[in-house]
Design a protein around this motif. Structure first.
Motif, PDB file in Angstrom:
ATOM      1  N   ALA A 127     -15.804 -49.964  21.128  1.00 27.15           N
ATOM      2  CA  ALA A 127     -15.249 -48.559  20.954  1.00 27.15           C
ATOM      3  C   ALA A 127     -16.024 -47.532  20.902  1.00 27.15           C
ATOM      4  O   ALA A 127     -17.288 -47.798  20.357  1.00 27.15           O
ATOM      5  CB  ALA A 127     -14.428 -48.723  19.490  1.00 27.15           C
ATOM      6  N   GLU A 134     -11.382 -45.274  17.172  1.00 28.49           N
ATOM      7  CA  GLU A 134     -12.380 -46.062  16.486  1.00 28.49           C
ATOM      8  C   GLU A 134     -11.998 -45.949  14.890  1.00 28.49           C
ATOM      9  O   GLU A 134     -12.019 -46.952  14.161  1.00 28.49           O
ATOM     10  CB  GLU A 134     -13.955 -45.666  16.849  1.00 28.49           C
ATOM     11  CG  GLU A 134     -14.932 -46.605  16.169  1.00 28.49           C
ATOM     12  CD  GLU A 134     -15.329 -45.774  14.965  1.00 28.49           C
ATOM     13  OE1 GLU A 134     -15.586 -46.581  13.856  1.00 28.49           O
ATOM     14  OE2 GLU A 134     -15.732 -44.686  14.749  1.00 28.49           O
ATOM     15  N   THR A 138     -11.155 -49.129  12.648  1.00 26.40           N
ATOM     16  CA  THR A 138     -11.946 -49.482  11.373  1.00 26.40           C
ATOM     17  C   THR A 138     -11.356 -49.767   9.880  1.00 26.40           C
ATOM     18  O   THR A 138     -11.557 -50.617   9.410  1.00 26.40           O
ATOM     19  CB  THR A 138     -13.007 -48.390  11.211  1.00 26.40           C
ATOM     20  OG1 THR A 138     -13.890 -47.971  12.148  1.00 26.40           O
ATOM     21  CG2 THR A 138     -13.830 -48.645   9.996  1.00 26.40           C
ATOM     22  N   ILE A 146     -15.718 -54.873  15.299  1.00 27.65           N
ATOM     23  CA  ILE A 146     -15.865 -53.588  16.205  1.00 27.65           C
ATOM     24  C   ILE A 146     -17.224 -53.404  16.558  1.00 27.65           C
ATOM     25  O   ILE A 146     -18.057 -53.292  15.840  1.00 27.65           O
ATOM     26  CB  ILE A 146     -15.170 -52.383  15.545  1.00 27.65           C
ATOM     27  CG1 ILE A 146     -13.836 -52.675  14.923  1.00 27.65           C
ATOM     28  CG2 ILE A 146     -15.279 -51.236  16.189  1.00 27.65           C
ATOM     29  CD1 ILE A 146     -13.177 -51.700  14.101  1.00 27.65           C
ATOM     30  N   ARG A 148     -19.595 -50.484  18.130  1.00 25.67           N
ATOM     31  CA  ARG A 148     -19.553 -49.134  18.434  1.00 25.67           C
ATOM     32  C   ARG A 148     -20.693 -48.574  19.277  1.00 25.67           C
ATOM     33  O   ARG A 148     -21.741 -48.922  19.139  1.00 25.67           O
ATOM     34  CB  ARG A 148     -19.448 -48.285  17.123  1.00 25.67           C
ATOM     35  CG  ARG A 148     -18.270 -48.805  15.926  1.00 25.67           C
ATOM     36  CD  ARG A 148     -18.726 -48.274  15.007  1.00 25.67           C
ATOM     37  NE  ARG A 148     -17.339 -48.454  13.948  1.00 25.67           N
ATOM     38  CZ  ARG A 148     -17.326 -49.700  13.445  1.00 25.67           C
ATOM     39  NH1 ARG A 148     -18.221 -50.637  13.359  1.00 25.67           N
ATOM     40  NH2 ARG A 148     -16.383 -49.810  12.571  1.00 25.67           N
ATOM     41  N   GLY A 152     -18.080 -41.290  21.306  1.00 21.52           N
ATOM     42  CA  GLY A 152     -16.657 -41.665  21.537  1.00 21.52           C
ATOM     43  C   GLY A 152     -16.145 -41.027  22.778  1.00 21.52           C
ATOM     44  O   GLY A 152     -14.861 -41.260  23.074  1.00 21.52           O
ATOM     45  N   MET A 157     -18.034 -46.656  25.854  1.00 28.12           N
ATOM     46  CA  MET A 157     -17.588 -47.827  25.520  1.00 28.12           C
ATOM     47  C   MET A 157     -17.251 -48.815  26.427  1.00 28.12           C
ATOM     48  O   MET A 157     -17.482 -49.974  25.913  1.00 28.12           O
ATOM     49  CB  MET A 157     -16.145 -47.475  24.483  1.00 28.12           C
ATOM     50  CG  MET A 157     -14.903 -47.101  25.409  1.00 28.12           C
ATOM     51  SD  MET A 157     -14.975 -45.327  25.949  1.00 28.12           S
ATOM     52  CE  MET A 157     -13.379 -45.155  26.792  1.00 28.12           C
TER      53      MET A 157
END
Length: 241
Positions: A127, A134, A138, A146, A148, A152, A157
């Motif tokens: 993510a 995300e 979470t 997850i 990261r 974003g 990702m």
């Protein structure tokens, strides 16, 4: 409706409209090879500046998380990011002007078929860090892990998913579908894990600006401006009523 002096002071304290544009979500904004900006958020910014009788200054970001990081830095007056509880502590949001879905992509031979299959021990989800989806995952994922990416926006990702050979990658449906179209070894899973409600926002405390923008966004939706802007930029998304 013309804004009064207090609203103008809230909206454009520097005398120009400084708009934060998230280039990490191609549904909302695009930039060509020459650096020209386009998309629904760019069109909304220009229309707002036109109504205020001022110039617009764009500040571009690679992802919504980076926009949020600057909320207290006084470098932007308006921003276009998804409504999220973490962000709502620092941003005054309008109603949503666009709704998009968060979903998953997997390898074609993955045994995972539906969104409900993902939250299990041993499943790793790539993510984009700081993205709306995300933040949502979470809060809601209980059993899967997850992983990261540093940001974003864009394909960060997906690159993480491929590099680390993870089981699932989360993202905005349109972006994942665009990638899967060019990569037949990939598959978009059935269903969606969330609705991502994209809104316009101002830093917390600018209440006069927030009131004005609420009316502005309502008008932009009902007049067809938002739908037309999506069409012009060759994007597809739901415009809420």
């Amino acid at each position: 409706m013309s804004p009064d002096d207090a609203t103008l002071k809230d909206l454009i304290p520097t005398g120009r409209l400084r708009a934060a544009i998230n280039l990490g979500n191609s549904v909302l904004a695009q930039q060509d090879a020459a650096g020209t900006l386009g998309g629904v958020t760019v069109d909304l910014s220009r229309e707002l500046a036109k109504r205020l009788g001022v110039d617009v200054e764009f500040k571009t970001y690679p992802g919504a998380g980076k926009v949020f990081e600057d909320v207290k830095s006084n470098v932007w007056d308006i921003a276009f990011v998804a409504i999220e509880p973490v962000r709502a502590a620092e941003i005054e949001f309008t109603a949503a002007y666009v709704i998009i879905e968060g979903t998953y992509m997997v390898q074609q031979d993955s045994p995972l078929r539906e969104v409900a299959d993902v939250d299990k021990p041993g499943i790793r989800i790539a993510a984009g860090g700081g993205s709306a989806y995300e933040l949502y995952l979470t809060r809601t994922i209980k059993n899967a892990t997850i992983v990261r990416a540093s940001q974003g926006g864009g394909r960060a990702m997906i690159e993480l998913f491929l590099k680390e050979k993870l089981e699932v990658v989360a993202g905005v449906r349109q972006q994942l579908e665009a990638y899967a179209k060019d990569h037949p070894e990939m598959r978009i899973m059935d269903g969606a894990f969330m609705e991502i409600r994209q809104a316009m926002g101002v830093p917390k405390g600018r209440t006069a600006a927030a009131r004005y923008l609420a009316g502005f966004i309502d008008e932009m939706k009902t007049s067809g401006f938002v739908a037309d802007a999506l069409t012009r930029s060759k994007q597809s998304a739901k415009v809420p009523t």
